[in-house]
Scaffold this motif. Structure first.
Motif, PDB file in Angstrom:
ATOM      1  N   PHE A 193      28.924 -16.107 100.692  1.00 31.37           N
ATOM      2  CA  PHE A 193      27.739 -16.917 100.944  1.00 31.37           C
ATOM      3  C   PHE A 193      27.157 -17.428  99.640  1.00 31.37           C
ATOM      4  CE2 PHE A 193      23.199 -17.547 101.134  1.00 31.37           C
ATOM      5  CZ  PHE A 193      23.092 -18.456 102.175  1.00 31.37           C
ATOM      6  N   SER A 194      27.093 -16.576  98.627  1.00 34.35           N
ATOM      7  CA  SER A 194      26.578 -16.978  97.324  1.00 34.35           C
ATOM      8  C   SER A 194      27.364 -18.153  96.769  1.00 34.35           C
ATOM      9  CB  SER A 194      26.655 -15.784  96.358  1.00 34.35           C
ATOM     10  OG  SER A 194      26.300 -16.172  95.052  1.00 34.35           O
ATOM     11  N   LEU A 195      28.682 -18.081  96.873  1.00 41.05           N
ATOM     12  CA  LEU A 195      29.546 -19.169  96.406  1.00 41.05           C
ATOM     13  C   LEU A 195      29.290 -20.443  97.205  1.00 41.05           C
ATOM     14  CD1 LEU A 195      31.948 -20.459  94.953  1.00 41.05           C
ATOM     15  CD2 LEU A 195      33.478 -19.194  96.500  1.00 41.05           C
ATOM     16  N   ALA A 196      29.289 -20.329  98.530  1.00 43.97           N
ATOM     17  CA  ALA A 196      29.120 -21.506  99.387  1.00 43.97           C
ATOM     18  C   ALA A 196      27.738 -22.130  99.208  1.00 43.97           C
ATOM     19  CB  ALA A 196      29.351 -21.127 100.847  1.00 43.97           C
TER      20      ALA A 196
ATOM     21  N   VAL B  78      21.798 -11.439  98.428  1.00 45.52           N
ATOM     22  CA  VAL B  78      22.164 -12.459  97.456  1.00 45.52           C
ATOM     23  C   VAL B  78      20.932 -12.939  96.697  1.00 45.52           C
ATOM     24  CG1 VAL B  78      23.030 -14.821  97.193  1.00 45.52           C
ATOM     25  CG2 VAL B  78      24.203 -13.233  98.712  1.00 45.52           C
ATOM     26  N   ILE B  79      19.842 -13.182  97.422  1.00 49.24           N
ATOM     27  CA  ILE B  79      18.619 -13.674  96.785  1.00 49.24           C
ATOM     28  C   ILE B  79      18.093 -12.662  95.777  1.00 49.24           C
ATOM     29  CG2 ILE B  79      16.287 -14.518  97.180  1.00 49.24           C
ATOM     30  CD1 ILE B  79      17.095 -15.053 100.081  1.00 49.24           C
TER      31      ILE B  79
ATOM     32  N   ILE C  47      19.447 -17.108  92.532  1.00 50.17           N
ATOM     33  CA  ILE C  47      20.040 -18.426  92.404  1.00 50.17           C
ATOM     34  C   ILE C  47      18.927 -19.422  92.117  1.00 50.17           C
ATOM     35  CG2 ILE C  47      21.462 -20.161  93.549  1.00 50.17           C
ATOM     36  CD1 ILE C  47      22.449 -17.897  95.400  1.00 50.17           C
ATOM     37  N   SER C  48      18.817 -19.850  90.875  1.00 47.26           N
ATOM     38  CA  SER C  48      17.717 -20.702  90.452  1.00 47.26           C
ATOM     39  C   SER C  48      17.693 -21.999  91.247  1.00 47.26           C
ATOM     40  CB  SER C  48      17.858 -21.012  88.953  1.00 47.26           C
ATOM     41  OG  SER C  48      17.053 -22.101  88.589  1.00 47.26           O
ATOM     42  N   TYR C  49      16.519 -22.308  91.812  1.00 45.51           N
ATOM     43  CA  TYR C  49      16.392 -23.541  92.591  1.00 45.51           C
ATOM     44  C   TYR C  49      16.517 -24.763  91.688  1.00 45.51           C
ATOM     45  CZ  TYR C  49      14.870 -26.660  96.297  1.00 45.51           C
ATOM     46  OH  TYR C  49      14.834 -27.659  97.246  1.00 45.51           O
ATOM     47  N   GLY C  50      15.940 -24.671  90.494  1.00 44.86           N
ATOM     48  CA  GLY C  50      16.053 -25.788  89.566  1.00 44.86           C
ATOM     49  C   GLY C  50      17.494 -26.110  89.236  1.00 44.86           C
TER      50      GLY C  50
ATOM     51  N   ALA D 129      15.568 -18.073  86.116  1.00 44.53           N
ATOM     52  CA  ALA D 129      14.434 -17.367  86.710  1.00 44.53           C
ATOM     53  C   ALA D 129      13.616 -16.630  85.649  1.00 44.53           C
ATOM     54  CB  ALA D 129      14.946 -16.366  87.746  1.00 44.53           C
ATOM     55  N   GLN D 130      12.306 -16.820  85.665  1.00 42.70           N
ATOM     56  CA  GLN D 130      11.368 -16.088  84.825  1.00 42.70           C
ATOM     57  C   GLN D 130      10.197 -15.678  85.714  1.00 42.70           C
ATOM     58  OE1 GLN D 130      10.242 -18.353  81.319  1.00 42.70           O
ATOM     59  NE2 GLN D 130      11.974 -17.530  80.208  1.00 42.70           N
ATOM     60  N   PRO D 131      10.400 -14.630  86.519  1.00 41.86           N
ATOM     61  CA  PRO D 131       9.423 -14.297  87.567  1.00 41.86           C
ATOM     62  C   PRO D 131       7.996 -14.097  87.078  1.00 41.86           C
ATOM     63  CG  PRO D 131      11.457 -13.082  87.884  1.00 41.86           C
ATOM     64  CD  PRO D 131      11.578 -13.750  86.556  1.00 41.86           C
TER      65      PRO D 131
END
Length: 294
Positions: free
Chosen positions: A17-20, A100-101, A106-109, A171-173
């Motif tokens: 799923f992460s790949l797809a 996965v999240i 997985i950075s949205y940007g 990501a920089q939470p």
């Protein structure tokens, strides 16, 4: 030892799923590609597959390439801006998607920037950076030469560097959480001056309504125009919505809901050179909010 299909599915589904998802930017399409891959696997003798991870990665990647190439026309005809589907962390869920999240952020940007790549460039980039495959293995998966894969990766890097100049896409939470909290406070108090201080001068806000709900067709550019948009829409929302700060693609964003249903998911990308918000991505398309839970 006999290999059970159930064990293979449980072990590799999150990775597939992460790949797809990285390849497609769509939760629904990613899930479909993974399910189709495992369905096809049931027609094979898995005892004869000696490198299951590579076998599945190749199968999923090629399904995603077919999807990307067939979806190009649809995306060209899409009403307004097309944005990837964001993933909102639901920590209480046992769904592999949620693992996965939480684990990979997985950075949205970065997902948005990946839309600048051709399907083949995207495949090479994702296999190389996310899964750590050598060029020789990628070449075998894609039926290309090793030299060709190196060129595709180099072109992908150049495009991403050019498109993402000045953006902090990783990501920089802690940093994003502080700025998102300030953004929500400034919006809810209609404080235009505070909003300007939070945004880069060349800030951009992109909305994705897909023609199914009212949204800005074109990107809104400059801090002043973004502020005018945010303060304008807040006056319409303030008495009818609730806001939840949530982890979205491993970073802090927020979900706006009305009558118990999510209506908007907003993610931010920070400027890498100053403590300000450079991009705001607002998902409004209800088709892309179906998998969300409040």
């Amino acid at each position: 030892m006999t290999i059970r299909m159930e064990d293979v599915y449980r072990q590799y589904k999150p990775l597939m799923f992460s790949l797809a998802y990285r390849m497609l930017g769509s939760v629904t399409e990613a899930e479909d590609s993974v399910q189709e891959t495992f369905l096809a696997l049931t027609q094979s003798d898995i005892e004869d597959i000696h490198h299951m991870k590579s076998y599945l990665c190749k199968a999923v990647t090629n399904r995603c390439l077919d999807t990307l190439k067939s979806a190009r026309w649809k995306r060209e005809q899409y009403v307004g801006e097309w944005l990837p589907e964001p993933l909102v962390d639901d920590s209480v869920s046992g769904d592999p998607l949620q693992a996965v999240i939480r684990e990979e952020s997985i950075s949205y940007g970065l997902l948005v920037l990946l839309e600048n790549l051709s399907p083949d460039e995207r495949a090479v980039y994702v296999l190389r950076t996310a899964l750590g495959y050598e060029y020789s293995a990628i070449a075998e998966m894609l039926n290309k030469s090793e030299a060709g894969c190196r060129k595709l990766y180099s072109r992908a890097q150049q495009k991403l560097n050019g498109a993402g100049d000045g953006l902090q896409v990783e990501a920089q939470p802690e940093r994003s959480k502080r700025l998102v909290e300030q953004l929500i406070y400034a919006m809810s108090h209609a404080d235009a001056h505070a909003l300007v201080r939070l945004l880069s001068q060349d800030a951009v806000l992109i909305t994705d309504g897909g023609g199914k709900t009212r949204a800005a067709i074109h990107p809104i550019r400059s801090d002043q125009r973004v502020v005018a948009f945010l303060t304008g829409v807040w006056r319409k929302w303030e008495n009818n919505v609730s806001i939840q700060i949530r982890s979205i693609n491993g970073q802090t964003g927020f979900v706006i809901s009305g009558e118990g249903q999510p209506t908007r998911v907003i993610n931010v990308v920070l400027n890498s050179r100053e403590d300000r918000i450079e991009r705001l991505y607002m998902m409004i398309n209800p088709e892309k909010l179906k998998h969300f839970s409040l």
